[in-house]
Structure formats: C-alpha cells, structure tokens
Design an enzyme around this catalytic site. Structure first.
Site, short mmCIF file in Angstrom:
data_model
loop_
_atom_site.label_atom_id
_atom_site.label_comp_id
_atom_site.label_asym_id
_atom_site.label_seq_id
_atom_site.Cartn_x
_atom_site.Cartn_y
_atom_site.Cartn_z
N ASP A 1 -0.05 5.20 0.85
CA ASP A 1 -0.28 6.13 1.97
C ASP A 1 -0.26 5.38 3.30
O ASP A 1 -0.98 4.41 3.49
CB ASP A 1 -1.66 6.80 1.82
N ASP B 1 0.87 -1.16 0.00
CA ASP B 1 0.00 0.00 0.00
C ASP B 1 0.92 1.23 0.00
O ASP B 1 2.11 1.11 0.31
CB ASP B 1 -0.87 -0.05 1.26
#
Ligand SMILES: [Mg+2]
Length: 316
Positions: A32, A30
C-alpha cells in the site's frame, strides 16, 4: 551506497543509477502506497517491479496488513499484473502463524483481528477464537456478572486490525494477559490509514488500547521489527547488504531496512514525503535519524527508464 542521505535518484546520472541498480540482488517492497493504493496499481509500479525481476532480482512483497492471507495478497498482486509467487509474499498474518508454530504453541489463540489471521492459524493447525462482532450486552455490571466468560485454554492474545473492536474484546484480552504465561503478540503497530476525508484507526490503535489496559508490552511481528524478515535472512535467501527495502512509511518500512541492514528507498506516493525527511535531518533525536532513507523517488515508476537503459546498455 548513499547511506541515509535521501539522495534523489532523479538527480543522478544514468551511469550512477546503473551502479546503484547493480548494488542489490533482492528487492523487498511495501505494498500500500508503493505498489498500489485503494486497490489500484500506482502508475508504472507494475512494469518497474516486473523489470526488476527480469533483471534477475529476487522480488518480495512485504505488508503489515493483517486482514489478508498470503494467498489473498498473491491473488491481488497477480490481478494487478505483478509477476509474484506465494513464496514472495511476506505478510504479518502468515508471519504470526509461523512464529507460533515455531514455538510449538499448542494452546488456543484469542484473536482481536480479522479473517486473515484466523485462516493463517488454521493453515498451521493452531486453534483460535472466532473473529467478528463481540458487542457489549447491557451495562457494565450485567456484562461482568452474566456475559464475561473466559476460556482457560487461551495461551496467546494476537492483536491486529479489527473493525469490530469493542469493550468486551478489550476486557477479555487484558484478562487473559494478566497471566504472565499468556503470549501477547501484535501483528503490527501502524497507527492509522489515511483516507481522503477520514482517519481510519490502524492496528496500532488497538494494540495501544490493549497494551494500556493489560500493562504489558507486546511482541510486534510486523515492520519495523526484523522478525518479519527473520526467516529470509536465516535461510540465506537474501544478503541484507545487497537487499533493497522500498517503502512509503519511514517508521515501518525504512526503519525495518535500518534494523535489518538493508539499503532503503523512500517513494513519495504514500505517507511520508521529502518535507518529513528534512525534519528528521534537522532533528536532534537519534531515533529520527534512523528514518532517513538512502535514496528517494517521487514514485516507483520513475525508476523504469533507468532500468530499461541499464538492461539495454549493461553496466557501461
Ligand atoms: Mg505503505
């Protein structure tokens, strides 16, 4: 390895960490809250990802953020120092366009979202409505009588993050969706973006508003739906059992890993923390159990010494 035990990698011996590092060939991370936050790289994340690549791992960045195209995400990653290519970027805006393309979609898309979706649809030659403000004009009666105009070419409603979300957009989307042949696609369902002193609504808030009004369930492209990794698995670019999913949010990242049969690593630099995992471990709800990661690290950069050690000493 360590299946859903939330084992803290910092508590393992170097030999054990090396064995764990050798248990996967592909890494899907991922963005952020794992690699960067507010546009700045999180300490050690750049070196860690680049070293994993140097070890021979395939590296993918996977984001539910639908506001950016793959090219924009690539530019951001490269600017921060990550060694990544456009093929290594998995984004919901791109995956949405691919999904429609593979269905030979030839009508027009009504977008509740932003430029990222519009540009990815343009890239595959799918027509769409404009993004940006669509504000309420006059009172409800005036709006319905004078301003509400529907386009008969709409064959899909795509809902993502839209900072110009409005009553007219909601009315139009729900009206289009009253036709059961009209596709209802959500880029992702993240509820909110945490900011230091505010709560910013995420795509999931808009999706829920449309869902309530349309009385229909959307097809969700983004994490935790396996659709976002479908082509990687289908084209045998990754072997799920030897793929590591890294994330900071359990109900998207870790659950995607669970749904795809990946190994999972939760890092504590974003949404969920060890205290949340303790809660899911105590919970009697089987859905909560799916959120428990295999392993945990306070931050991704904590892995760097172990990688350097493994690369220096091999597999012991
Ligand atoms: Mg995140």
């Amino acid at each position: 390895m360590y299946k859903q035990t939330c084992t803290n990698l910092l508590n393992l011996t170097p030999v054990e960490v090396t064995a764990w590092l050798n248990s996967f060939d592909a890494v899907i991370s991922d963005c952020d809250g794992v690699l960067w936050v507010y546009g700045n790289a999180i300490g050690g994340s750049v070196d860690t990802m680049n070293q994993l690549k140097k070890m021979g791992k395939s590296i993918y960045f996977c984001t539910n953020n639908s506001t950016k195209t793959r090219a924009e995400l690539l530019a951001k990653g490269v600017e921060l120092g990550f060694q990544i290519t456009e093929e290594g970027i998995i984004s919901t805006a791109h995956a949405t366009a691919e999904y429609l393309k593979h269905r030979n979609f030839n009508k027009c898309v009504y977008i509740i979202g932003s430029e990222g979706i519009a540009q990815e649809l343009d890239a595959v030659g799918i027509r769409h409505t404009r993004v940006g403000p669509d504000v309420m004009q006059g009172n409800l009666g005036e709006f319905m009588a004078k301003h509400l105009k529907l386009d008969s070419n709409i064959g899909a409603v795509v809902v993502g993050f839209d900072e110009h979300f409005s009553f007219p957009k909601m009315t139009k989307a729900a009206s289009y969706l009253s036709d059961p042949n009209c596709l209802f696609i959500a880029t992702n369902t993240d509820e909110r973006f945490p900011m230091p002193s505010f709560v910013v609504p995420g795509s999931g808030s808009f999706v829920n508003a449309i869902k309530t009004c349309a009385e229909r369930e959307p097809f969700v492209i983004g994490k935790p739906n396996p659709a976002i990794c479908e082509s990687l698995i289908k084209h045998k670019k990754i072997n799920p059992a030897r793929t590591l999913m890294i994330g900071d949010r359990a109900n998207t990242d870790i659950l995607l890993g669970y749904n795809c049969g990946f190994q999972t690593l939760l890092v504590g630099t974003g949404i969920h923390h060890l205290c949340d995992v303790q809660r899911w471990k105590r919970s009697t709800n089987p859905e909560d159990k799916k959120l428990i990661p295999d392993v945990y690290l306070p931050k991704l950069g904590d892995l760097l010494p172990a990688i350097v050690n493994t690369m220096t000493h091999g597999s012991y």
